[in-house]
Write a protein that holds these residues in place. Structure first.
Motif, PDB file in Angstrom:
ATOM      1  N   VAL A   3       0.860  -1.181   0.000  1.00 19.84           N
ATOM      2  CA  VAL A   3       0.000   0.000   0.000  1.00 19.84           C
ATOM      3  C   VAL A   3       0.898   1.233   0.000  1.00 19.84           C
ATOM      4  O   VAL A   3       1.758   1.372   0.864  1.00 19.84           O
ATOM      5  N   LEU A   4       0.705   2.101  -0.980  1.00 26.48           N
ATOM      6  CA  LEU A   4       1.434   3.360  -1.033  1.00 26.48           C
ATOM      7  C   LEU A   4       0.523   4.461  -0.507  1.00 26.48           C
ATOM      8  O   LEU A   4      -0.509   4.760  -1.112  1.00 26.48           O
ATOM      9  N   ASP A   5       0.904   5.041   0.616  1.00 23.93           N
ATOM     10  CA  ASP A   5       0.146   6.151   1.204  1.00 23.93           C
ATOM     11  C   ASP A   5       0.696   7.437   0.610  1.00 23.93           C
ATOM     12  O   ASP A   5       1.830   7.822   0.863  1.00 23.93           O
ATOM     13  N   LEU A   6      -0.109   8.099  -0.194  1.00 26.48           N
ATOM     14  CA  LEU A   6       0.324   9.279  -0.940  1.00 26.48           C
ATOM     15  C   LEU A   6      -0.144  10.581  -0.304  1.00 26.48           C
ATOM     16  O   LEU A   6      -0.158  11.621  -0.966  1.00 26.48           O
ATOM     17  N   ALA A  35      -1.922  -1.235  -3.907  1.00 32.05           N
ATOM     18  CA  ALA A  35      -3.074  -0.346  -3.760  1.00 32.05           C
ATOM     19  C   ALA A  35      -2.551   1.021  -3.355  1.00 32.05           C
ATOM     20  O   ALA A  35      -1.479   1.142  -2.759  1.00 32.05           O
ATOM     21  N   LEU A  36      -3.299   2.037  -3.682  1.00 35.62           N
ATOM     22  CA  LEU A  36      -2.940   3.413  -3.337  1.00 35.62           C
ATOM     23  C   LEU A  36      -3.862   3.926  -2.246  1.00 35.62           C
ATOM     24  O   LEU A  36      -5.022   3.536  -2.174  1.00 35.62           O
ATOM     25  N   PRO A  60      -9.381   5.850   0.503  1.00 34.59           N
ATOM     26  CA  PRO A  60      -9.209   7.124   1.219  1.00 34.59           C
ATOM     27  C   PRO A  60      -8.020   7.123   2.188  1.00 34.59           C
ATOM     28  O   PRO A  60      -7.350   8.137   2.350  1.00 34.59           O
ATOM     29  N   THR A  61      -7.773   5.985   2.838  1.00 34.43           N
ATOM     30  CA  THR A  61      -6.676   5.906   3.803  1.00 34.43           C
ATOM     31  C   THR A  61      -5.932   4.585   3.627  1.00 34.43           C
ATOM     32  O   THR A  61      -6.453   3.638   3.018  1.00 34.43           O
ATOM     33  N   ALA A  62      -4.738   4.515   4.195  1.00 31.91           N
ATOM     34  CA  ALA A  62      -3.965   3.275   4.151  1.00 31.91           C
ATOM     35  C   ALA A  62      -4.688   2.158   4.895  1.00 31.91           C
ATOM     36  O   ALA A  62      -4.677   1.000   4.455  1.00 31.91           O
ATOM     37  N   VAL A  63      -5.324   2.495   5.993  1.00 26.15           N
ATOM     38  CA  VAL A  63      -6.081   1.483   6.755  1.00 26.15           C
ATOM     39  C   VAL A  63      -7.190   0.907   5.893  1.00 26.15           C
ATOM     40  O   VAL A  63      -7.401  -0.313   5.865  1.00 26.15           O
ATOM     41  N   ASP A  64      -7.901   1.760   5.162  1.00 29.75           N
ATOM     42  CA  ASP A  64      -8.964   1.286   4.267  1.00 29.75           C
ATOM     43  C   ASP A  64      -8.395   0.345   3.207  1.00 29.75           C
ATOM     44  O   ASP A  64      -8.993  -0.687   2.889  1.00 29.75           O
ATOM     45  N   ALA A  70      -7.036  -7.213   2.547  1.00 28.46           N
ATOM     46  CA  ALA A  70      -7.131  -8.375   3.426  1.00 28.46           C
ATOM     47  C   ALA A  70      -8.465  -9.093   3.213  1.00 28.46           C
ATOM     48  O   ALA A  70      -8.520 -10.326   3.194  1.00 28.46           O
ATOM     49  N   ALA A  71      -9.534  -8.327   3.033  1.00 27.10           N
ATOM     50  CA  ALA A  71     -10.844  -8.928   2.789  1.00 27.10           C
ATOM     51  C   ALA A  71     -10.846  -9.684   1.467  1.00 27.10           C
ATOM     52  O   ALA A  71     -11.419 -10.778   1.372  1.00 27.10           O
TER      53      ALA A  71
END
Length: 89
Positions: A3-6, A35-36, A60-64, A70-71
């Motif tokens: 996951v790239l948090d931009l 995922a971004l 919207p967020t890295a957690v999302d 994961a789901a």
């Protein structure tokens, strides 16, 4: 899963797009996914214009992003994405 948090990205031009495509292709080659998260507006427009938004999921967020990936893993998703070969369509 990558996951790239931009969230702190200030500049998003064709060089940024090419970097994302490179990371995506390398993740795919290694059997992973990309995922971004927190995509800035300008980069989001660039992704949409080039059609890259169809292969690079954004959240919207890295957690999302982590939760969604994961789901998908838990659901046994076997989708294999094709490599992105260029920024234009």
């Amino acid at each position: 899963m990558l996951v790239l948090d931009l969230a702190v990205v200030d500049l998003a031009d064709s060089s940024a797009l090419n970097a994302l495509i490179t990371v995506y292709n390398r993740a795919q080659a290694a059997g992973g996914r990309l995922a971004l998260a927190a995509v800035p507006e300008r980069l989001g427009r660039l992704l949409a214009i080039t059609g890259t938004d169809t292969v690079l999921p954004a959240y919207p967020t890295a957690v999302d992003a982590i939760e969604a990936m994961a789901a998908a893993d838990a659901g046994g998703s076997t989708t294999v994405d094709a490599p992105v070969t260029g920024a234009s369509r």
